[in-house]
Motif scaffolding. Structure first.
Motif, PDB file in Angstrom:
ATOM      1  N   ASP B 689       0.811  -1.214   0.000  1.00  0.00           N
ATOM      2  CA  ASP B 689       0.000   0.000   0.000  1.00  0.00           C
ATOM      3  C   ASP B 689       0.848   1.271   0.000  1.00  0.00           C
ATOM      4  N   TYR B 692       6.805   3.156   3.336  1.00  0.00           N
ATOM      5  CA  TYR B 692       6.854   3.350   4.779  1.00  0.00           C
ATOM      6  C   TYR B 692       8.273   3.678   5.210  1.00  0.00           C
ATOM      7  N   SER B 736      -0.924   3.768  15.575  1.00  0.00           N
ATOM      8  CA  SER B 736      -2.093   3.477  14.734  1.00  0.00           C
ATOM      9  C   SER B 736      -2.805   4.759  14.320  1.00  0.00           C
ATOM     10  N   ARG B 737      -2.733   5.779  15.156  1.00  0.00           N
ATOM     11  CA  ARG B 737      -3.318   7.064  14.746  1.00  0.00           C
ATOM     12  C   ARG B 737      -2.555   7.660  13.575  1.00  0.00           C
ATOM     13  N   HIS B 738      -1.333   7.227  13.399  1.00  0.00           N
ATOM     14  CA  HIS B 738      -0.541   7.668  12.237  1.00  0.00           C
ATOM     15  C   HIS B 738      -0.625   6.658  11.092  1.00  0.00           C
ATOM     16  N   TYR B 739      -1.575   5.721  11.236  1.00  0.00           N
ATOM     17  CA  TYR B 739      -1.768   4.676  10.213  1.00  0.00           C
ATOM     18  C   TYR B 739      -0.552   3.780  10.058  1.00  0.00           C
ATOM     19  N   GLN B 741       2.243   0.737  12.082  1.00  0.00           N
ATOM     20  CA  GLN B 741       2.186  -0.485  12.873  1.00  0.00           C
ATOM     21  C   GLN B 741       3.377  -0.579  13.831  1.00  0.00           C
ATOM     22  N   CYS B 764       0.042   9.029   3.123  1.00  0.00           N
ATOM     23  CA  CYS B 764      -0.917   9.285   4.187  1.00  0.00           C
ATOM     24  C   CYS B 764      -1.976  10.280   3.717  1.00  0.00           C
ATOM     25  N   LYS B 767      -4.318   8.734   1.147  1.00  0.00           N
ATOM     26  CA  LYS B 767      -5.214   7.725   1.694  1.00  0.00           C
ATOM     27  C   LYS B 767      -6.335   8.348   2.520  1.00  0.00           C
ATOM     28  N   GLU B 768      -5.950   9.337   3.323  1.00  0.00           N
ATOM     29  CA  GLU B 768      -6.934   9.914   4.236  1.00  0.00           C
ATOM     30  C   GLU B 768      -6.948  11.432   4.121  1.00  0.00           C
ATOM     31  N   HIS B 771      -6.532  14.567   7.295  1.00  0.00           N
ATOM     32  CA  HIS B 771      -5.801  13.671   8.194  1.00  0.00           C
ATOM     33  C   HIS B 771      -5.670  14.252   9.583  1.00  0.00           C
TER      34      HIS B 771
END
Lengths: 117, 787
Positions: B689, B692, B736-739, B741, B764, B767-768, B771
Motif C-alpha cells: 500500500d 513506509y 495506529s493514529r498515524h496509520y 504499525q 498518508c 489515503k486519508e 488527516h
C-alpha cells in the motif's frame, strides 16, 4: 439495576446527569472530585463511571489511571468541557471521550453502548 | 762592354720605375730585352691559375691577337720544360723532337732556329717563362744571361705587383658589390619588396640571367615565400636536395649543374641553401652566367663564394623582415586587445549600474551587438531553469542601428531597438539536445559551424538561422547558469577565433553579474517573505493572546451553559404542550444551543483542536528522543548503536512520535538494567500500500517471557514494579493514529526488537484526506492491540 458513578465538581451538572440517568433507569452515585469517586469505586460494584477532568483535590485523569489500574474492565467515560485533553495520552485509557453539551443524547447513547447487556 | 751594360741597366730601371700601367711596363721590359739580346722575338708565357698550362701573354711584336692562342701544358715544349724545371734552357731546331714539341711557335716565328727559355720567378713564386726565338743559331753569354735574369726578376716583381693590384681591385669590387647588396637589403622591411630586391641584386652581382629564391617550412615542406628575377630556365632546387648533395670536406653545401633544353641550348645553374635560425629553410639559385661574347658560362667557385656571402646577408635581412612582420602582427593584436579590454571595461561599468535582472540582460545584449561594443549581428541570452532542467530563452536582440554614433557607455544604457521574440523557447538539458544544451552540460564554449549548425537549428525558434554561431556558457562559480549565443548571420561576416576569446571573457563577467542580480532578487524576495511572515506571526501572537482569553472564558461558560440547557430540556419535557411556559423554555433551549454552537466555533478558532502535524525527519526525532534518555542509558552502561538511512520527511505529530520512541527506550532501559546494547536502525520500507519508514529498536535484555507476550500492548499491564504500564499501549495507540504499525520481534534469551513503521506523508495524505488530529474528534481511537 446498573450502577453508574458520576464525578463532577459542578453541582448543577451532577444534578442534571443524575436526573437524566435515573430517568434512563440507572442507579446513580455522585462524587464531587476524584478522591470521592475512588472511594465509591472501592465500595460499590459499579457498572460504569463518568468522570469530569477538571476537578479539585484529584482530577479525572488521575482517577481514571487509578480506576483502570484496579479495575481495567470497568468502563470509564470522560465528560469534560475541554477538547484539548484529547491530545493527552493519559486520557486514552478511557473508553470514551465526550465534550459536554446541553444535549445529553450522545452521553446517554455511549452509556447505553457500554451497558447494553 | 761595361758601358753597354750600364746603359741597359739604366734603361731597365727607368722602365721599371716608370708610372705607366703594369701591362705597358711588361711590354716595355719584353721589348727592351729583345733589343738588348738582339733576338727576332721575345715572348712571355704566363702560368694559368690552375698552374697547369702556360699561355702566351706578351710578344715583343705587339699585342697578341685573340686568334693566336698559343699555350703549352706544363712539361711540354721548351716553355713547358722550363716551367717545370724552373731552369734556363735552349733548343735548336735541328735537335731531335724540338720542332715537334714546339710546333705551336711556328705560328709566331715560322723560321726559328734557336729557342731560349728563362724562368720568371721571385723568391717564392713562379710566374711564367720568357722565351726568345731567333732565325740564327745563337749562344748567350753569361753576361747576357745574367742581365736577362735580372730583367726577369724585375718582370717577376712587376707581375707580382700586377697580381696584387688585380686581387685588391677584385676585393674592392666584391666589397662594393656586397655593400650595394647590403644597402639594398636593409633599405626595406617589407618582405615582398625585400625578396624582389634580393633576387634582382643577386642576379646582377653574379651577372646571371636569372635568379630565384624560395623559403619553405622545414617541417611541412610547404613553400612559404618565393621570388624570381629574369629568365628562369628550370626549377629552383629545394633546400633538402642541396643539403642531400654530398659536399667536399670543409666545403659548404651547394648544387651546381647544367641542363640542355629541347632546343639544344645549355643552361647552367648554381644553388646554395639559406639557413635560418628557426624551422625555415631556403634556396637561392642563379641561372646562366653572361659571357662577354653573349653566350652563357657555368658559374665558378668565386661566384659560389659570393653567393654564399650574399646568402648570409639575405638570411639576415629576411629574418629581420620576418621578425618585423611578427612584431607588427603582435602590435596589431595588442591594439585590438586593448580596444577589446576597453570595451569590456566600459560594459562592466555599465553592468554595475543596476541589479535588476531584466535591465542587466538588456545591457549585456547591447554590449554584444553594438558596433562600438563586441559588434555581433545578433545575440541571445538563455538561462538554466534548475527545477525543470531546461534552458529557457530569455531575451535576444539585433544591433540597434540608431546608436551607431553614440558613445558606448551611453549606448549600452539605451533601450534595445529590436528585441527578438523568445516565447516558450525551452530546451531540455540533455546531451542529445544539440550545442546549446551541450554548452551548459560541458561548461565550455562552442563554435557551431558546418554540420553542427543543423543540430543547433533544431533547437532554435523558427526563422533563426545563420551559417555559424558562438555559444558560450554563463558561469557563476562552477555552475552554468545560462548561455550566450551570438551570430553574424545578417552581415555574413565570418566568426573569428579572437572575438570568441573576447566573448568568453565577457561571458565570465556577465555570468557573475547575472548570478549576483539573481541572488539579489532572491534575497529581496526572501526579505519580503520574511516581512510577511513576521507580520503574520505578530498577527498570530495577537490572536493567540486573544484566543487564550477566549478559550478560558469559553470553558467557564460551558459548564453553566450545559446545566442551563440541560435543565431547560428537562423542563420542556415536563411542561404540557399547550402551556405558555413551553414556548419560554424552548426559547431558553434554542438560545443555549446557539451559544454552545458559538462556543464550539470560538474553540475551534482558538485552536482547542490544534493539530501538531508537520513534516519531520524520523532520524532527527529518534536523535532528539535519545537525548532525553541519554543520562539513563549512560547510568545503565547501555551502548547505543545507530544505523540511520537517509529518509524522506514524514508527516506526523512530532511530539507524539517522540513519545512512542521515549516509551520504547524506557522499555529497553528497564530490560537492560545491568547494561547492554541498544541497536537503532532506520530504513525505508516498500509495502503493497505504499512507502513506509521504519525504526527498529532492539535491546539485549533477554526478551519477553512467552506467558506475558500477548499482554504487552494492554493498557496498565506492567511486569515492572514502577510505571503505569501504559508505555507500549500508548506507543501503539499513537502509531495506529498515524496509520502505522508496531511489530514485536521477540528472541527469548537474547532480546526484543520493536519495529515501528509509519507511512510517508504523501501516502498518508492520499489515503486519508483531512488527516490527523482534526479528524480525531470523529475518529474512534483504536483500542489497545491486545484485545
Amino acid at each position: 439495576m446498573k450502577k453508574i458513578l458520576v464525578a463532577d465538581d459542578e453541582m448543577s451538572i451532577r444534578l442534571l446527569y443524575s436526573e437524566e440517568l435515573k430517568e434512563e433507569g440507572y442507579e446513580v452515585y455522585l462524587a464531587a472530585n476524584g478522591r470521592e469517586a475512588l472511594d465509591i469505586v472501592a465500595k460499590v460494584p459499579l457498572d460504569l463511571v463518568i468522570l469530569d477532568i477538571k476537578m479539585p483535590e484529584m482530577d479525572g485523569i488521575e482517577a481514571l489511571r487509578q480506576i483502570k489500574e484496579k479495575q481495567p474492565d470497568l468502563p470509564v467515560l470522560l465528560s469534560t468541557a475541554y477538547g484539548e485533553y484529547r491530545q493527552d495520552f493519559a486520557t486514552w485509557a478511557s473508553d470514551e471521550y465526550l465534550v459536554k453539551s446541553s444535549d445529553l443524547d450522545d452521553l446517554k447513547a455511549a452509556v447505553k453502548r457500554y451497558l447494553k447487556d | 762592354m761595361a758601358t753597354e751594360r750600364i746603359a741597359f741597366l739604366t734603361q731597365m730601371v727607368e722602365v721599371f720605375t716608370s708610372t705607366v700601367s703594369f701591362g705597358e711596363r711588361l711590354n716595355n721590359l719584353v721589348h727592351l730585352l729583345a733589343r738588348y739580346l738582339k733576338v727576332d722575338l721575345a715572348l712571355y708565357f704566363g702560368l694559368d691559375k690552375a698552374r697547369e698550362t702556360l699561355i702566351l701573354n706578351l710578344s715583343s711584336q705587339g699585342p697578341v691577337p685573340p686568334h693566336l692562342r698559343v699555350e703549352f701544358p706544363l712539361g711540354q715544349g721548351l716553355v713547358g720544360e722550363v716551367a717545370k724545371t724552373r731552369k734556363f734552357k735552349t733548343a735548336h731546331r735541328d735537335q731531335p723532337g724540338v720542332l715537334a714539341a714546339n710546333q705551336a711557335l711556328e705560328k709566331l716565328h715560322p723560321a726559328f732556329v734557336t729557342l731560349a727559355g728563362f724562368p720568371v720567378a721571385d723568391d717564392n713564386f713562379f710566374y711564367g717563362v720568357l722565351l726568345f726565338a731567333d732565325r740564327m743559331e745563337r749562344h748567350f753569354t753569361s753576361t747576357e744571361r745574367q742581365n736577362t735574369q735580372l730583367v726577369n726578376l724585375m718582370l717577376a716583381g712587376t707581375l707580382r705587383q700586377a697580381l696584387l693590384q688585380e686581387e685588391a681591385k677584385k676585393r674592392i669590387a666584391e666589397l662594393s658589390v656586397l655593400f650595394e647588396v647590403g644597402k639594398a637589403l636593409s633599405s626595406t622591411v617589407e618582405l615582398d619588396v625585400l625578396l624582389e630586391r634580393v633576387v634582382t641584386t643577386t642576379a646582377k652581382v653574379i651577372s646571371a640571367r636569372g635568379a630565384a629564391l624560395q623559403i619553405i617550412d622545414g617541417v611541412t615542406k610547404e613553400v612559404r615565400v618565393s621570388s624570381q628575377y629574369g629568365e628562369i630556365p628550370m626549377s629552383c632546387p629545394s633546400p633538402t636536395t642541396i643539403l642531400a648533395t654530398p659536399a667536399s670536406p670543409g666545403e659548404l653545401p651547394f648544387l651546381q649543374g647544367q641542363e640542355t633544353n629541347a632546343a639544344g641550348q645549355i643552361h647552367y645553374f648554381l644553388a646554395v641553401p639559406l639557413t635560418f635560425k628557426g624551422q625555415l629553410q631556403g634556396t637561392i639559385c642563379v641561372y646562366d652566367k653572361f659571357a662577354t661574347n653573349g653566350g652563357y658560362l657555368p658559374f665558378d667557385p668565386e661566384n659560389r663564394q659570393l653567393l654564399y656571402t650574399m646568402a648570409g646577408l639575405i638570411v639576415n635581412a629576411i629574418e629581420n623582415a620576418l621578425t618585423f612582420k611578427q612584431v607588427e602582427t603582435l602590435a596589431e593584436k595588442n591594439e585590438r586587445m586593448v580596444r577589446n579590454l576597453t570595451v569590456l571595461q566600459i560594459i562592466s561599468r555599465a553592468l554595475l549600474i543596476t541589479v535588476q535582472e531584466e535591465r542587466l540582460q538588456e545591457i549585456i545584449l547591447q554590449g554584444l551587438t553594438l558596433e562600438q561594443g563586441l559588434g555581433f549581428d545578433r545575440a541571445v541570452v538563455l538561462l538554466v531553469d534548475e527545477a525543470n532542467q531546461t534552458l529557457t530563452g530569455i531575451k535576444g536582440a539585433q544591433r540597434s542601428p540608431n546608436l551607431k554614433n553614440v558613445p558606448l557607455f551611453e549606448a549600452l544604457l539605451s533601450p534595445l531597438a529590436s528585441e527578438l521574440k523568445m516565447e516558450d523557447w525551452q530546451i531540455p538539458l540533455r546531451s542529445d539536445q544539440g550545442p546549446l544544451a551541450l554548452t551548459v552540460l560541458q561548461k565550455r564554449p562552442h563554435h557551431v559551424q558546418g554540420a553542427a549548425v543543423k543540430a543547433l537549428s533544431r533547437t532554435l525558434p523558427p526563422g533563426f538561422s545563420a551559417p555559424e554561431f558562438f555559444v558560450v556558457p554563463l558561469m557563476a562559480k562552477d555552475r552554468t547558469t545560462g548561455v550566450i549565443m551570438v551570430d553574424n548571420g545578417a552581415s555574413g561576416r565570418p566568426l573569428e577565433e579572437e572575438p570568441l576569446h573576447v566573448l568568453q571573457m565577457f561571458s565570465t563577467q556577465a555570468g557573475l553579474v547575472v548570478e549576483n542580480a539573481h541572488l539579489y532578487s532572491t534575497i529581496e524576495a526572501n526579505n519580503r517573505e520574511l516581512l510577511l511572515i513576521r507580520e503574520r506571526m505578530l498577527e498570530s501572537d495577537r490572536l493567540a493572546a486573544l484566543s487564550s482569553l477566549a478559550s478560558g472564558m469559553a470553558h467557564e461558560i460551558r459548564n453553566p451553559l450545559v446545566s442551563i440547557g440541560g435543565f431547560a430540556r428537562r423542563i420542556s419535557k415536563m411542561v404540557e404542550e399547550k402551556s405558555p411556559l413551553r414556548g419560554y423554555v424552548e426559547v431558553i433551549q434554542e438560545e443555549v444551543t446557539r451559544l454552545e454552537k458559538l462556543l464550539r466555533e470560538i474553540l475551534d478558532f482558538t485552536g482547542e483542536n490544534l493539530s501538531f502535524y508537520g513534516d519531520h525527519d524520523l532520524n532527527k526525532l529518534l536523535e532528539d528522543t535519545l537525548l532525553l534518555v541519554q543520562r539513563d542509558l549512560d547510568a545503565c552502561r547501555i551502548k547505543v548503536v545507530k544505523d540511520f538511512s537517509p529518509l524522506p520527511r514524514l508527516h506526523c505529530d512530532d511530539r507524539q512520535i517522540k513519545q512512542v520512541f521515549y516509551n520504547l527506550f524506557q522499555n529497553a532501559l528497564q530490560a537492560m538494567h545491568g547494561g547492554g546494547v541498544l541497536n537503532i536502525r532506520t530504513y525505508a520500507l516498500e509495502r503493497e500500500d505504499g512507502l513506509y519508514e521504519a525504526a527498529a529498536i532492539a535491546d539485549t535484555g533477554g526478551g519477553i517471557p512467552l506467558e506475558v507476550l500477548h499482554n504487552i500492548f494492554n493498557p496498565f499491564f506492567s511486569t515492572k514494579d514502577y510505571g503505569t504500564g501504559l508505555g507500549l499501549a500508548i506507543a501503539q495507540r499513537i502509531v495506529s493514529r498515524h496509520y502505522g504499525q508496531v511489530e514485536v520481534n521477540n528472541e527469548l534469551g537474547k532480546g526484543v526488537t520493536f519495529i515501528v513503521s509509519l507511512p510517508v506523508a504523501k501516502y498518508c495524505l492520499v489515503k486519508e484526506p483531512g488527516h490527523g488530529a482534526a479528524q480525531a474528534s470523529t475518529l474512534k481511537a483504536p483500542k489497545g492491540g491486545g484485545r
